[in-house]
Structures are given as C-alpha cells and as structure tokens.
Design an enzyme around this catalytic site. Structure first.
Site: not given
Length: 1620
Positions: A463, A466, A685
């Site tokens: 997670d 990015e 999300d």
C-alpha cells in the site's frame, strides 16, 4: 493566508487561427516513401513501405514554432522518427529529439514482449494496417485499417510540439461527426463513467487520493481503446512514465496528449475485436498473473483489528454464522509504531500470531498482511535494522542539498551533497527504497524472508506505493514536521480538504494563464464543478473526508507555521527554462551520434502544470519531490509513476525466492502497464455511497483493459458509514468481483457480513453462489493468464456495433457468459437491465427468463441495436444474475445446502456441468484445473461441447504457467493455442463429474424481447450422476494424450434427417487417362505432402453437429487425433490467415446457414488459420484408417450425405416428424431396394448402394469377430481404397483376436477390397471421377500456384516446395484433358442446379462435424475441403480471377493444403486399384463376366446380396449366377473389361481394354430431359447414391471401346435413358 499569485507569460503575437503547436516536415526517409494518388485530405500522400523493411527511419525538420512562452524553451530543430511494424496487428512509432537524450522507460522495468507471430516480410504477407504520410511538408500521418480504410491514428493538421519538458500531439477520433458520440475507453486511473465523456481530462500522475471523480488516482495507464461505428476496435498505448494530461475535446473528435517530458513511444493495436485489442496489448506488456486458488474466495479486512484477539473473534464469528471466510487480512495495526517488518509484541505477540496463522492454515484458511514501502527514519543506529542497512548501502532515494543543513542527529550537510530524501507516512519521517539501485532487490528479499520466517504469510498487501507521503516533498528539517507515529487524535486536528481550506491557501496553484490554450479551454475540469451531478456532490462533499486527508492537511498547516523556508518552497518562477534546452548550435561541438542528456533546472515547477488533483497542484503534493534522485542519476520527475510497479516486481521476486513452488499473491495500489504480471489490484479508498458502488463497475472493467484481471472494490466502502441496505446490495454485487474483499476504516462502524441479520442471509446466499462458481472463475483467470482475455467484460464485447451497449457501465459480464445486473440505487426492488441478443437463463432457478432476438431475426431492428432494456424483479434478497444460452459452466458439485467454508472444499469436490442451451440447442464451454502450484504441472483444460442429445468432453494438457519475473527479451507471450498441446508422457489431471444440469431442453418458440413468466419457459433438465459415463484415462501415450476422454450424454431423443437427391450434369472423364496421369504424378504427390507446408493442417476438430442429435462416439484408440504444438508452426501462417467465413460476434456457437456468411463462390466452409478453437494436426502422423467407428451414428452420417430426400438447404436442417413425403419416399426406396436385391441375385451387376438398408445388410455379414456392435457398419468418409492395402503404417486395433487385426497385419487384403470397394461400381466411379476433378483444378490453378509463396519459415525449404509444386503442375498440364468444366452448368436451369448443388455440398462439409470418430472427422474435413476448393476453382473462378497479381490471397493456405492432400488420397486409391487388379489377375487369371462357379475366398463364402438394377436376363444367366455373384462385374473392371448386359460375351475375344467414359450429361442435355424428370428416372432406376461426397455426375459410367463408343453415338443421337 493568501493564494499564490498566478504567473503570467507574454505570448508571441500571432493570428487567432494559427495553431499553438509546432510543426515538422519530412527531411529524409530511409527507405524512400512510395508516392500515392491524392485521397481525402491528403494533398501529397506517400505510403510507408512497412511490408518490405523492419524499420523505417525519418528525419523531421522544424517548419513552425510553438506559440508558447519562453518558459517552455526552444523547439528542437530536428526530430528522429522510427516506425516499426512489429506484427500484422501491432505498430510501434517512436519520436525523439535528434540532439537531446530524453527519458525512456527501460526495458528492464517494463519489458516489451515480442509478438507471438512477428510479421514476415515476404511476398504474399500483408499487414492489417498501412501508414500514409499525407503531406511531406507537415507532421501529418495516418494509420489506416486495410480493407475498410478506417483511421486508427491520424495527426493530420494537428502539429507536434516536442520540447524537453513539454510534448504535445493529437489524433483525430471518430466522434463529433454528424452528432456521433465517440466510444473511447481506458486512460486511468480515475473515477468516472466507463466511456470517457467529451471535454474531460485524464491526468496521469500517481498519487494517494480517496476515490473522487475527476481526480488522478493511484495508478497510471496511458492506454485507450476506441470502438468505431462499424464495431471494429483498436487500441493505443503511449508508453511514458512522465506526468501527462490526456484531453478529449468537447466535441469528442480529437484526443490530445500533453506530456511533461520523455519521448513519444507509441503502440497501435489493430484488433479488430475488443477482445483481440486487449490480447494484443497484454501480449506486449505481459499477461496477467495466475492467481492462487484461495484468492478467489472471500476476504475480510479492517483498519482497526488492532489486537490478535479481535482478529480471532472475527474469524470465529464467520464460522458461527456459517459464512465462508478464505483470507483474514491485517492492516498496519500489527506493526510496532507502524514501522515496516515489525510486530507490536503487546497487541500482536509474534509467537502467538504465528501459532494462530498455523491454526488458520490447518482450517484451510489464509492470512495476508500489509507492507508499506516507507522505512522509518531512525537516527540512532542499532534500533531499526531495515533503516540502518538501507543507509549503510545507500539504498534509499536521494535529494541534492541546496544550502547548508544540519540533520536531526547533528550531521552537517553542505550544498551539492546527496542525502536521503525524507517524507512522512504512518510511523513519522520515512525514507523510501530506491528500486533502481541494483542491491535493493536483495535488501527487500532479505527482510521479507525474515518476515516470512516469523509468520507464514500467504500474501502481501503493498500500500501507499505511489509513493504516498503526508508531507509535500521533503521534510528533513525537524521544524517542518513532527517526527512521531500517527495518532487517532490527529484525524480531527485540521480542517478537512475543501473549499474553505482552499481559500486559505494550501500551496497549490491554479493553471498559469499562458497554459489555458484556446483549443482546450473547455477541457479544464475546474470550470465544470458547478455542473456536476447532484449525487456526485452529495457523495463526495467536503464533509466526506478520510483520515489520511485530515493528516495531510494537518501536516501542511504545521509546515506553514514552523518552517521558515515555506514561502520559498512554494514560490513559482514562470520564466525559468530547462537547462537541457540547449540550442542546436551545440550539435556542431558534439561527436557524431552523441546526444546531450536532458537536465531539468526546476523539475518541481515545470512550464506546463498537469491537472494534478484536479486543481493543478504541485507535482510534490503528498508525494516524493520530483527533483529527488534515484540510482544512476535517474530523476523522480521522470520515474514517479513507476514506483508502485517496481515495488510489485521486487515483492514478487522476493516471494518467488521464498516459496518457488507457490503462486505469489500480491495486492498493489499503484500500478503501471505490465503490473498485472506481478500483482493484483483493488480500487483504493472508496466511500460508503451509492455512487462509489456504481463507480466500482467501470473501475474493475478499466483494469481488465489495463491487463490486471484480479481487481475489486472495497465492499461496503472504505470511508463513511454504510447502511444495512447498502451493505446488502454491495455484497450481492461484490460476489461477482474478481477480487472480493470487505474492507473499511477504523473511524467507521464495522461492516462484516454478520453485523446485520438481513445481511447475513443475503451474504450467505451470494457467497455460496460465488464459491460454487469458482471452477468457472479459475478457468477465466487461466485464460486471462494464457492469452489475455478479460475475466470480466463490458456488455458490448458481445456486440460492439450496438450503440446502446457502448454506454452501459451499470452491468457487466463474468467472462462472456454470466450477466450481472446489480441494484445500484437504494430502495429499489427492480432493475432496468439491458440484455444483448440470445437466451438468458435466471442463474437462481435455471428458468429461461429473457430471450432477445438478433437483428437478423427481427428486420425492424436492422437499423438499431438489438439489445433490449427490460424491468427485472430485484427484491432486497436478490439481484438479477443471468447465464447466456450457448454456454457451459463448470460448477462445484457440492450437495445443495452444504456449508462451503473455504475454497479447499471446492477444489476437492467433483464438478457439476451446467449446460445452458441456445436457440439451436447447442452450447460450448471449458474447465481448467491444476494442482495450484506455480508450475501447474498437471494443468488440464477440459473443453465441453453440447448439441442435441450429446455432451462431449475433451481434455488437453496445459503448458506450465510462465514465470514473468525473468525476462531476457527472447521469450514469447503465451497464446491460446499453448493450452492445446501435449507436453510429454505423464498423467493428465482426472476430471470428476458429479452431475450435469441442462437448461433449455425442449423449449419451443418463446416470446422475445420481454421477461418471460416462469411457467412459460421452465424446461430445465437434471441429469443424475448415474446417467453420465465419464472415462478417465490414468496414463496415455504422448502421441494420444491430447484427447483424454470423450463420452456421450443422452438428454433428448435422436433426430434423423432424410436427404434429397440432387443431379449435376455435363461431365467428361476419360477412365484410362486417369491411370496414365496417376502413374506420373503418384511419387510427386507422395513427396509433396511430406513437406512441412502440406502436412500441417489447422481445423476445428471439435465443432458441434448442427443437424441432429449425436449419440455415439468411436472409443477405439485409433479414433484419436494428436494435435501439434502451435509454437512449432511457422508464425507467418497465423499472421496472414484470411477467413472465408465471417464468424458471429461471439465466435463460439454454431449458427444456421442463414446466418453463416459464406462467399457466393465457396462450396464449403473452410477452417482457416485464425480460428480460435482450431488445432494444428500433422496429417502424416494421423493417417486415415479403419478405427472401429460404427453403428447408427456412422450410418446416420452416410444417410444424411446420400439420402437427401428432405434436405432443406436454405435453412438449418431439422427433422420434420410430420413430413409425409419423407415417409413415402423412404417407403418407396425400401420397396425399390427389395426389387433391386432380387434382381441383383440373378445378375452380375451391382448398382449404387442404398445406405438406408446398409445397417441391416451389415448385420447379415457373418464376419469372424466377437463384437458386432464395435465394428458394424463403418467406413471412412471417402472410403479411399488404400485403407484396405493396410500398409505397415496402419496400426493394429485393440482387439487382437478380431478379423480386422489379421487383415491389417497380413498386408493388402483382396477380399476386403472386393467387399468394400470392388463390388460397388459407384465407388470405383467416384474415385476416378473425383480424381479427374482434382487434377483439372490443379491444372487450372497452375498460373496462380507458380506465383504463390509457399512460406514454411525457412527460405530453402520454401524454394524446395515451390520446385516440387511446379513439377507437379507441369505433369498435370501435359496430361490429356480429362475434365471440361466449361461444358457444365450451361443455361438457366443448369445455373440454378449449380447453386443448389453448391448448397448441398456446403451442408455436406458441415456434416463432417457430426462424425463421431476424430480420425474420420479429420479426414472428412480435409477431403471435403479439398474437393470444395477444387469445385470453387472450377466453377466459381475464371482465368481472370486466378490472376496471382490481382488476387494474391484468393485462397487460404488451408484450402491449398486440403486440395493437394485430397488429390494425394485419391491418387493413392487409384494406385491401389491398379495393385488389386494385379492381385486379382494373379489369383484368378483373365475371365469374363459369365464364368460359372468361381472358387470363393474365405471372405466370399458369406456374401452380401448385391444391389443391382432390374435387367432382363435369361434363365441361363440366372442358373449360372454363383453365390459370389458380385464377382463378375468386379472381375471385368479389374481386368479392363466390361460386358454390357445386351452384349455377346464373345464379341471381344482379344480382351481389348474397354475402359473409357462417355459423356452422359451431354446425352441428357441433347435429350432435353428436365432436371425433375431426371430425378424421377433416377429414383426408378434406384440411384439413391445420387450425391456422394462430390457427386458431380451421378449416372454410373458405362464403359465402351472406341469403336463401340462411336457406334453408340450413331445409334442413339438423342440419347436413350434405357442405356443408362
């Protein structure tokens, strides 16, 4: 706090109509372009010769400067452009600065897999596209689809800007013309409709952002697919990791790329179907990974399971409520202060956690834990090994110090030094691994291995990759950020992101004035905020925030208050230029071929601001600064979008090294093209709203396009509070996500399936449905991994011409079979669902609920989409799920009502086969299963096919799953054919069938285009296990293992068809000339068919019989056919395949002939190289032979071919049970047969065999064998004589005690030949007549073949084959004329007869799909195709058509192969007749027709009563007729003598050969006998064999000497029917 000022840039004065872009002209090309005549908008068109050279190089020179400010830097004076036709369906275009070295995505990061079939640059091979340069004075090229002229990419009049930090180019689209809406898909990751809306911008810059509309999200996929009005599709990939805006114009007629760096690396995929586009795209970037079986189950996760006891409690509650649970997920709660690779020993004691994980494994359950990339900064050494090691080895991303600094540990740094870049994530200040560093992989593997040694994980969830940071850019300074773990209290310590916060200033600036270019002014999303839909505003209002947003705002406020350098950091200087924008004067000072590297002066503030976060935010907003540095001087500005992709690769490699036998399971948030090879994906999300539930459907479909098949949204929403109804509806929908996980946030109420009573029951129902469908899901994942097919599909994949389907993103298909129509609005109890054409069965009940007619069936729909919107009931406990007719699904064969807790129960269970019949009562499907290991050593693909009364199962060995972690550049991508190949001596995986469910049996006409009442269409049929016979072969030889088992299912009564006879007139055939020609051609043909080009044949070996219920298959081992590994086949064959048949859109099911698109000139349906269901067969290794195929099934094939009394050609064949004429005709035939048999007993002449009585006749043959049923009435489709020769290549049958074994083992058997061929003059006649047809076709085709390229992949072998064909053609051309096609079909009636005959022959070719023996089916298809090709050559084409220059692709390769192999078979038959003649003469000597009492052989002691025409004979002839009365005529044929019934036997004392033919058709024409009269006469004469497989001339040949022939013509000038 005030907003940052918006800089202004002075523009160069120019006319309003002048484009903003620069433009370039063609300076030179290598090789030169090929000029064309002007067409369309092209004023000076030139074609690029891509079919001749692998690469085409162009030099482009600047002719117009871009109208941009000085901040953008100068336009380069020259560009280089390379165009590479990589395959017939893939085009690569690269453009870059001629003097500056810009960034290009490395091959090591994103491998460009070579095409499976590279384009072969040889004569006769063509591309699916062409590239035309429209005007050499401008950057104006067009990529066109050949054949249709459709534009796939068109830059005409749009210009090109190619600066170091700004690239702009555009392409015209099909939208905007005559109000047409463009159908464009892809370009992600973002939230919104599936079909991109005109006037929108897709921004590609990876960032951590909750799922909100019109904002750039976690991944970057610069790939789109456009569906044109014709329904054809193509795809385009701009392979660039630089940030970009991709802008769809307000009219939808243009797509513009605005990229802030790099080069142009463009790939165009021609499709033409949407599924093919995705397959071609994933062939380039890599196929999706194969998921472990357990990953298909239900997953539960929550940020907030913060103790081990909570985790245990959740698992227990699933069991207590009888809810399946496959995987327990643990979020960052388990970590010590949120530090990676650590455990909080108070909340998650390592030892107890490890013991519990072992307990889960013992219950066949699994565990996945999260792992973020950010490594906590720990200045004191010895406290945190991952940080210490990374610092010691320089493995973290760096930044360059700009002024004196002092770190938190007191270390002093001076300007110019490199230090670790520091961001802020959950543990506080963090560093980030540099994936470009060569030692980072080992570092990552080491710490994951240590982690696995503590806890036996089943997968890893990566997670925040990015990479995400709560701080904008670097926060090394202690005053810029608090260095502590995040606390729950932080979530309410700052203003949420919204309009108020923006008013105060957040360090984000608006788009500078100079970038709001007029041509794209309406594409600014900020300007449309007021017009957003109300539900979007309500769902994502400023009050709807998630914890990370609050933390980031808190971080920003803290920085503003405590960092003295804050104003400087967030300033903006619009006049700065890139240092890399050197003038072209520099090129004279550089060595030849040297390029200056591009260096960015201010990468944080590029001259063009992409629409980051939908507000033109800074590039470092909540992520790593773009000026950060990676190993090798790689700048974050260029590679930011690759970070999550590269972490997935590193994690994949680590898991593979730990457990090489297992398939890795990795879930990643940030992805890039090619990520699907390594990781799965979730939508991020999202929110607990209706909007987000609906938006999850475009999200999962987009990632099917992007090559990531395992995808799903957080069920119930991650942020916000979900109501019970929303949870019910979302769990119903989520049961059909590829990845099914319920996940939510610590600040929201729990939402497990057991938290509401109503939710429990519904979840249980739909989880049970999902688990029972896991065999089908696993098959879909396997197909996706093998050939890139989508696991879930938009509805338009079934019919891309239907405009109503193109905009549908509220439904989707699982595979292409299961239609999911979820309820996406609360408080609704019905769904307005759109149904494509076909039958749709309710998956809950099996009832046929919807039937939608196709356009062809309903003329009113011809001008509109055929799909229909129908209201379907959807109470709270149900959503509409439908199975499309024509599909077969494998389901878990677990007793209804059994609680399925885990996927292991499904894997261990047998399967239930669910058959949903279409309108033709047919269906197809497949089932893949393996041992779930990485190698999948026993992977087996079972293919199902159903037709009325029959279900066939064929097993194939599937190749091992590919390891994508290692790429050398030499690998080829997997292909659909890879699963169809034998792979050595080993057992196939057994397939156990518990039961078979058939839906749609016995359903008659149903009302279309409405929801049907249950009682009106409920005809499901349950077939219990005892009625199904499945044979599992434990071990099979390598040559036979491709087919493991095949058995029948009797579900509906058999149907029989009576076939009408047909007459074709006017043929010329010289009997003795045939043998003379064959003597010269025999050896040439034998050598030719041994060559690679002619011995490999592709066909659909497993097509369904479209005409009747099949109820028997040959189970003898000789019936099997071994298929060939397609990788051994020359790639040019498949790349240039041209189909003679246009398959229906779904490409699966048999369509009636009224729907079959054959060309008028086709006499047969030919399987071409492009058929997806086809297999390659080595004809040499699969010789035609007796196999034991027998009984009613075989008889039915012959009956359908020969007895065509009720053969309705124009429509689908079907039994008319009340057809009185059929019954009368059959009765008359049987009565006629009785008379014929009686007469035949008195004469020595046998007439045409009547197959109606063949079954009874065969039963009277007292053959010396045990099993009459096994060997009864059987013959290959063409019965070539050579089968009786039983050469050494013929293998023994299984039953070693049978007579057949002795026949085969003892060599050529004259008795076999006599009984099966020699006693039947019609068969002898057919052999010679068909041989004449084939030779004439080859001769007529000689000019075409002499210029044909016989491509084998080896130039030397090509030349050899060409030489052999030329010699054969020369031989046939020198031979006497034995057939004159021009004399046939003369006149209107004859032309009508030709068309009728053509239609008959087409049906005969389809009858080959009804043959139950694979070997017989193979050779039936080969030879009907060969004869059909000969007929097409003779009767559909004149010499002008057969011009190889005008029509280079007139014939498919399969047609040519079939033609020559068929000629070879008949050549062998003619040769065998000669040999048997010699054998007979050696045994019996010359004799005439009236030899009395010949000594019968063993075979002849029990003769079959011959079939003969009633002929006047005297008593002497009757008394002298022996029990072997078939012998006299046979003797005369073999010896070259025929004595006519009214002829004196002594009239030919010299035994002069009498074998010549007479033109019977001419005779009939002179007599002016009408076609119908001829049929009636033939019926009376008993010629029911009026149309054998070829049957061009259906009168038996009457043999004369030359003198007799002339005398006969003289005495019967007008023709006399009695003489025939």
């Amino acid at each position: 706090m005030s907003k940052q000022p918006v800089p202004t840039v002075t523009k160069t004065a120019a006319k309003a109509t002048e484009p903003f872009t620069a433009d370039y002209k063609v300076l030179s090309t290598d090789p030169p372009l090929e000029k064309q005549l002007p067409r369309g908008n092209a004023t000076d068109p030139a074609s690029l010769p891509l079919e001749k050279l692998e690469n085409l190089h162009l030099q482009l020179g600047l002719v117009r400067n871009a109208r941009l400010g000085p901040a953008f830097g100068p336009d380069p004076k020259q560009l280089t452009m390379k165009i590479h036709a990589q395959s017939s369906s893939r085009l690569n275009i690269e453009i870059e600065n001629a003097y500056h070295q810009a960034w290009k995505v490395p091959q090591s990061v994103v491998p460009r897999h070579p095409p499976r079939v590279p384009f072969a640059r040889q004569p006769g091979h063509t591309l699916d596209y062409e590239v035309v340069w429209n005007n050499s004075e401008s950057f104006a090229f067009t990529v066109l689809r050949k054949g249709t002229g459709e534009k796939l990419f068109d830059t005409s009049s749009l210009g090109l800007t190619m600066k170091d930090q700004y690239i702009e180019f555009s392409t015209h689209l099909a939208g905007g013309i005559a109000g047409r809406v463009v159908s464009l898909y892809g370009l992600g990751e973002n939230v919104g409709p599936l079909r991109r809306e005109p006037g929108t911008t897709a921004t590609l810059w990876a960032r951590d952002c909750p799922c909100k509309p019109e904002k750039n999200l976690y991944g970057c996929h610069p790939f789109y697919m456009e569906i044109l009005p014709s329904g054809s599709a193509h795809g385009v990939l701009l392979l660039s990791s630089n940030g970009m805006d991709v802008i769809l114009s307000p009219q939808g007629d243009r797509l513009t790329y605005k990229v802030i760096g790099g080069i142009i690396e463009l790939y165009i995929f021609t499709g033409p179907t949407p599924q093919q586009v995705i397959q071609q795209y994933t062939e380039l970037i890599g196929r999706p990974c194969m998921v472990p079986y357990y990953a298909q189950g239900f997953h539960i996760c929550r940020w907030g399971y913060d103790t081990l006891e909570k985790v245990k409690d959740v698992v227990s509650k699933f069991k207590d409520h009888s809810l399946p649970l496959e995987v327990m997920w643990i979020d960052i709660d388990y970590m010590k202060d949120y530090k990676c690779f650590t455990f909080d020993e108070e909340r998650f004691p390592t030892k107890k956690l490890a013991e519990y994980v072992d307990e889960l494994h013992s219950q066949d359950q699994h565990i996945v834990m999260i792992l973020d990339p950010g490594i906590k900064v720990q200045y004191q050494t010895g406290l945190y090994e991952p940080y210490d090691e990374g610092v010691a080895k320089n493995l973290f991303i760096k930044r360059r110090v700009t002024k004196f600094e002092e770190a938190g540990d007191g270390t002093k740094y001076h300007a110019g030094q490199l230090v670790d870049f520091v961001g802020k994530v959950w543990p506080g200040k963090t560093t980030f691994p540099d994936w470009f560093h060569p030692e980072t992989q080992a570092y990552w593997t080491k710490h994951i291995t240590q982690f696995y040694q503590k806890i036996r994980l089943d997968g890893i969830w990566i997670d925040m990759n990015e990479a995400a940071s709560f701080h904008d850019g670097d926060c090394s300074h202690i005053e810029s950020s608090e260095d502590r773990p995040v606390r729950l209290s932080d979530f309410a310590s700052a203003e949420p992101e919204g309009s108020d916060a923006e008013e105060e200033g957040t360090g984000r600036v608006l788009q500078p004035q100079h970038q709001q270019q007029p041509q794209h002014v309406d594409s600014n999303p900020r300007k449309r905020k007021q017009s957003q839909t109300s539900d979007t505003e309500a769902d994502h209002s400023p009050e709807s925030v998630q914890p990370k947003e609050v933390i980031a705002e808190h971080e920003h406020d803290y920085e503003r208050k405590h960092d003295p350098g804050f104003p400087e950091k967030h300033g903006y200087n619009a006049n700065l230029q890139s240092v890399g924008n050197n003038t072209d004067a520099d090129k004279d000072e550089l060595p030849s071929g040297t390029k200056l590297p591009v260096v960015y002066a201010r990468p944080k503030m590029p001259p063009y601001r992409i629409n980051n976060n939908n507000e033109y935010a800074d590039l470092e907003y909540r992520t790593i600064s773009p000026d950060a540095l990676h190993h090798g001087d790689v700048i974050e500005y260029d590679v930011h979008n690759l970070y999550g992709h590269m972490e997935a690769i590193a994690t994949y490699n680590a898991i593979r090294s730990i457990s090489p036998e297992k398939k890795p399971f990795i879930l990643s948030r940030s992805t890039f093209p090619g990520s699907g090879q390594y990781a799965c994906k979730w939508n991020g999300d999202n929110w607990s709203t209706e909007y987000d539930m609906k938006a999850s459907i475009p999200g999962l479909l987009n990632f099917q396009f992007f090559g990531i098949s395992m995808i799903g949204a957080d069920i119930g929403g991650f942020g916000g509070s979900a109501t019970e109804e929303l949870l019910i509806r979302w769990h119903q929908l989520g049961a059909f996500y590829p990845f099914m996980r319920n996940h939510n946030c610590i600040t929201n109420p729990p939402q497990e399936p057991y938290v509401h009573k109503g939710l429990i029951e519904v979840s249980r129902t739909y989880l049970d449905m999902r688990y029972r469908l896991l065999p089908y899901w696993y098959t879909l994942f396997f197909r996706s991994h093998q050939d890139g097919r989508m696991v879930c599909s938009p509805l338009w994949v079934l019919d891309p011409t239907d405009q109503d389907l193109l905009s549908n993103d509220e439904q989707f298909l699982v595979g292409e079979s299961v239609l999911v129509s979820p309820v996406l609005k609360l408080e609704q109890d019905s769904v307005n669902a759109r149904f494509p054409t076909g039958r749709w069965y309710d998956m809950h009940s099996g009832v046929l609920e919807v039937y939608v007619q196709s356009k062809g069936e309903n003329p009113k729909q011809a001008q509109q989409g055929a799909s229909k919107v129908l209201a379907v009931d959807a109470p709270l406990n149900k959503i509409p799920i439908h199975l499309r007719g024509g599909n077969i699904l494998p389901r878990a064969g677990i007793e209804k009502g059994t609680f399925i807790r885990t996927t292991s129960q499904v894997r261990k269970a047998p399967i239930q086969i669910l058959v949903a019949l279409d309108e033709t009562d047919c269906a197809v499907g497949e089932y893949y299963h393996d041992d779930d290991s990485f190698a999948a050593a026993d992977g087996t693909l079972v293919k199902f096919q159903a037709r009325p009364g029959f279900l066939g199962m064929s097993s194939f060995s599937a190749k091992n799953l590919a390891d994508t972690a290692v790429f050398s550049g030499k690998e080829r991508a997997s292909n659909v054919a890879d699963v169809m190949v034998p792979s050595g001596n080993r057992d196939l995986r057994p397939t156990f069938v518990e039961s078979i469910m058939v839906w749609g049996v016995g359903i008659g006409q149903v009302e279309s285009n409405k929801v049907l009442k249950a009682e009106a269409a409920s005809s499901s049929c349950q077939v219990e296990p005892l009625q199904v016979r499945i044979s599992i072969v434990k071990h099979v030889a390598a040559s036979e293992e491709s087919v493991q088992h095949r058995r029948e299912l009797s579900a509906v009564p058999n149907e029989e068809f009576v076939v009408q006879s047909v007459q074709v007139e006017n043929s010329v055939c010289d009997y003795d000339a045939v043998e003379i020609i064959n003597q010269e051609m025999r050896k040439q043909l034998q050598s030719l068919v041994q060559q690679k080009y002619f011995k490999f044949y592709k066909l659909n070996l497993y097509g369904t019989c479209p005409f009747w219920t099949e109820n028997h298959l040959c189970m003898n081992k000789d019936c099997g056919v071994a298929v060939v590994d397609e990788s051994t086949i020359p790639q040019e064959w498949t790349s240039t395949a041209l189909g003679a048949i246009s398959s229906p859109t779904n490409g699966k099911n048999f369509q009636p002939f009224k729907s079959c698109q054959l060309k008028d000139q086709d006499f047969c349906q030919v399987d071409d190289e492009a058929i997806s269901e086809g297999v390659y067969v080595d004809l040499i290794e699969n010789p035609e032979r007796f196999t034991g195929y027998s009984g009613p099934s075989a008889a039915k094939v012959w009956d359908a071919i020969y007895d065509e009394n009720c053969f309705n050609i124009a429509q689908k064949m079907q039994l008319a049970s009340d057809c009185e004429q059929c019954s009368l005709d059959r009765q008359a035939d049987e009565e006629l047969l009785a008379g014929k048999l009686k007469a035949a007993a008195m004469t020595g002449i046998s007439l045409a065999r009547n197959p109606i009585a063949d079954a009874e006749l065969e039963q009277r043959k007292p053959l010396d064998r045990q099993d009459e049923e096994e060997f009864g009435y059987e013959t290959p489709v063409f019965q070539p004589v050579y089968v009786c020769a039983a050469l050494e290549k013929m293998t023994k049958l299984t039953n070693s005690s049978s007579t057949w074994t002795r026949i085969y083992s003892q060599g050529p058997n004259l008795d076999c030949f006599v009984s099966r061929v020699g006693a039947h003059p019609d068969r002898l006649e057919n052999i010679y007549f068909d041989y004449a047809i084939l030779v004439r076709a080859v001769t007529k085709l000689s000019g075409y073949l002499k210029n044909y390229e016989f491509c084998t992949g080896n130039p030397e072998e090509d030349a050899g084959v060409k030489s052999m064909v030329d010699r054969l053609i020369d031989t046939s051309s020198k031979s006497p004329a034995i057939f004159d096609e021009k004399a046939m079909f003369v006149g209107p009636e004859a032309q009508a007869l030709k068309l009728e005959f053509r239609d008959h022959f087409r049906n005969i070719t389809k009858i080959m799909d009804c043959v139950g023996c694979e070997k017989c089916r193979l050779w039936g298809k080969v030879q009907t195709s060969g004869l059909g090709t000969a007929l097409k050559i003779l009767f559909s084409y004149n010499d002008e058509h057969l011009n190889p220059i005008k029509n280079p692709n007139l014939l498919q390769r399969t047609e040519i192969v079939a033609l020559f192999n068929t000629l070879n078979r008949f050549s062998e038959s003619v040769d065998s007749i000669t040999k048997f003649r010699e054998m007979y003469m050696q045994q019996h000597g010359p004799r005439n027709t009236h030899v009395e009492n010949p000594v019968p052989s063993e075979r002849q002691q029990h003769p079959v009563a011959p079939e003969s025409a009633p002929t006047a004979v005297d008593d002497k002839a009757q008394s002298s007729a022996s029990v072997s009365s078939i012998m006299p005529f046979f003797t005369s044929v073999l010896e070259g003598h025929v004595i006519l019934p009214d002829q004196d036997p002594t009239s030919n004392p010299q035994n002069e050969p009498l074998l010549s033919s007479y033109s019977i058709g001419q005779h009939l024409l002179k007599a002016k006998v009408l076609i119908q009269d001829t049929r009636e006469w033939m019926k009376k004469k008993g010629f029911v064999l009026s149309n054998t497989i070829l049957g061009m001339s259906r009168m038996p040949l009457t043999f004369f000497s030359n003198d007799q022939r002339q005398a006969h013509k003289k005495n019967h000038p007008e023709g006399n029917k009695k003489d025939f």
